[in-house]
Design an enzyme around this catalytic site. Sequence first.
Site, PDB file in Angstrom:
ATOM      1  N   ASN A  10      -6.685   7.655   6.197  1.00 38.62           N
ATOM      2  CA  ASN A  10      -5.907   8.504   5.293  1.00 38.62           C
ATOM      3  C   ASN A  10      -6.652   8.568   3.964  1.00 38.62           C
ATOM      4  O   ASN A  10      -6.675   7.593   3.222  1.00 38.62           O
ATOM      5  CB  ASN A  10      -4.503   7.894   5.127  1.00 38.62           C
ATOM      6  N   TRP A  11      -7.255   9.710   3.715  1.00 43.15           N
ATOM      7  CA  TRP A  11      -8.079   9.845   2.504  1.00 43.15           C
ATOM      8  C   TRP A  11      -7.224  10.092   1.256  1.00 43.15           C
ATOM      9  O   TRP A  11      -7.760  10.180   0.154  1.00 43.15           O
ATOM     10  CB  TRP A  11      -9.105  10.968   2.688  1.00 43.15           C
ATOM     11  N   LYS A  12      -5.928  10.288   1.445  1.00 43.24           N
ATOM     12  CA  LYS A  12      -5.014  10.527   0.308  1.00 43.24           C
ATOM     13  C   LYS A  12      -5.581  11.643  -0.583  1.00 43.24           C
ATOM     14  O   LYS A  12      -6.178  12.586  -0.077  1.00 43.24           O
ATOM     15  CB  LYS A  12      -4.761   9.219  -0.436  1.00 43.24           C
ATOM     16  N   HIS A  96       4.856   9.149   5.007  1.00 39.34           N
ATOM     17  CA  HIS A  96       4.081   8.106   4.323  1.00 39.34           C
ATOM     18  C   HIS A  96       4.885   7.577   3.140  1.00 39.34           C
ATOM     19  O   HIS A  96       5.598   8.340   2.477  1.00 39.34           O
ATOM     20  CB  HIS A  96       2.742   8.679   3.851  1.00 39.34           C
ATOM     21  N   GLU A  98       4.118   6.928   0.234  1.00 38.93           N
ATOM     22  CA  GLU A  98       3.897   7.636  -1.039  1.00 38.93           C
ATOM     23  C   GLU A  98       4.705   8.930  -1.080  1.00 38.93           C
ATOM     24  O   GLU A  98       5.170   9.345  -2.145  1.00 38.93           O
ATOM     25  CB  GLU A  98       2.385   7.882  -1.233  1.00 38.93           C
ATOM     26  N   GLU A 168       3.647   0.421   7.921  1.00 38.00           N
ATOM     27  CA  GLU A 168       2.942   0.193   6.658  1.00 38.00           C
ATOM     28  C   GLU A 168       3.906  -0.429   5.649  1.00 38.00           C
ATOM     29  O   GLU A 168       4.658   0.303   4.983  1.00 38.00           O
ATOM     30  CB  GLU A 168       2.414   1.511   6.084  1.00 38.00           C
ATOM     31  N   GLY A 174      -2.573  -0.544  -0.743  1.00 40.05           N
ATOM     32  CA  GLY A 174      -3.383  -0.422  -1.951  1.00 40.05           C
ATOM     33  C   GLY A 174      -3.345  -1.650  -2.848  1.00 40.05           C
ATOM     34  O   GLY A 174      -3.795  -1.603  -3.989  1.00 40.05           O
ATOM     35  N   SER A 214      -3.884  -2.272   3.279  1.00 37.06           N
ATOM     36  CA  SER A 214      -5.016  -3.132   2.943  1.00 37.06           C
ATOM     37  C   SER A 214      -5.787  -3.618   4.162  1.00 37.06           C
ATOM     38  O   SER A 214      -6.235  -4.769   4.210  1.00 37.06           O
ATOM     39  CB  SER A 214      -4.556  -4.310   2.066  1.00 37.06           C
TER      40      SER A 214
HETATM   41  P1  13P Z   1      -4.721   1.020   1.837  1.00 33.58           P
HETATM   42  O1  13P Z   1      -5.522   0.785   3.113  1.00 33.58           O
HETATM   43  O2  13P Z   1      -5.551   1.551   0.727  1.00 33.58           O
HETATM   44  O3  13P Z   1      -3.874  -0.152   1.492  1.00 33.58           O
HETATM   45  O4  13P Z   1      -3.705   2.231   2.191  1.00 33.58           O
HETATM   46  C1  13P Z   1      -2.926   2.153   3.339  1.00 33.58           C
HETATM   47  C2  13P Z   1      -2.270   3.459   3.554  1.00 33.58           C
HETATM   48  O5  13P Z   1      -1.392   3.855   2.797  1.00 33.58           O
HETATM   49  C3  13P Z   1      -2.718   4.280   4.686  1.00 33.58           C
HETATM   50  O6  13P Z   1      -1.844   5.347   4.908  1.00 33.58           O
END
Ligand code: 13P
Length: 254
Positions: A10-12, A96, A98, A168, A174, A214
């Site tokens: 997931n490149w966000k 997600h 977020e 997650e 993060g 993470s």
């Molecule tokens: P990180 O791997 O940066 O913790 O992010 C996880 C994530 O939100 C994947 O969708």
Amino acid sequence: MARRPFVAGNWKMYKGPVEADALAMALKRALVDVGNVDVAVAPPMVSIAAVAARLRHSGVALAGQNLHPAAEGAFTGETSGEHLKAAGCAYVLIGHSERRTLFGEDDALVAQKVSAAMRAGLLPILCVGETLAERDAGQEVAVVTRQLEVALRGMPADQAAGVTVAYEPVWAIGTGRSASPAQAQEMHATVRAFLHARFPAFVGAQVRIQYGGSVKPGNAAALLSQPDIDGALVGGASLDADDFFAIIRAAAGR
Ligand code: 13P
């Protein structure tokens, strides 16, 4: 039944078209001989076309990071599942954390998006997970069960079997603080038990449950060795081709 591992990046909101193309090129080079793992990347919407062109025939699938429930319409700034599909996506992330915490998506909207993905012929990667406050209050099982219950309510079994669930925990995203393999396995077993309780046995046997939060080259193998962890949804480490490849290799050796 052995489930084929599935690792998604997931490149966000990182990597505009030019940088995304460069990362896709690096991935394509690294991934030449990865067998037995399904791999997908979810670039930002504006970079999907560039990545799709670069990864054509590479075996790496594309995922959207979000979708609007409607097929089309006067919804400025939104993207439909039909349009993601036409742009080359096979998957779409839904719910997600977020989206849930920063953009106010609730379980009902997540459920609409899951239906929309199915209508568009996209496979949902349904994200679930508890916050730190919910875990501290001992509510993690209740929260994740509710998220699954609402998102998958009324879904025919053959469709449910094509869903990927990404567990997650919000406190692990993060933060550099991954769930321990045992903590993650416990929640993955909870997800699997939910599927067995609601659907015919083949659904629970087939659905892949990714862990996200993470995931790094250093902890991937231990997480992926757990019986109900079928893959990973990787954020930060998926922005580096070598790190992402190392995680995919860990999944291949599972
Ligand atoms: P990180 O791997 O940066 O913790 O992010 C996880 C994530 O939100 C994947 O969708």
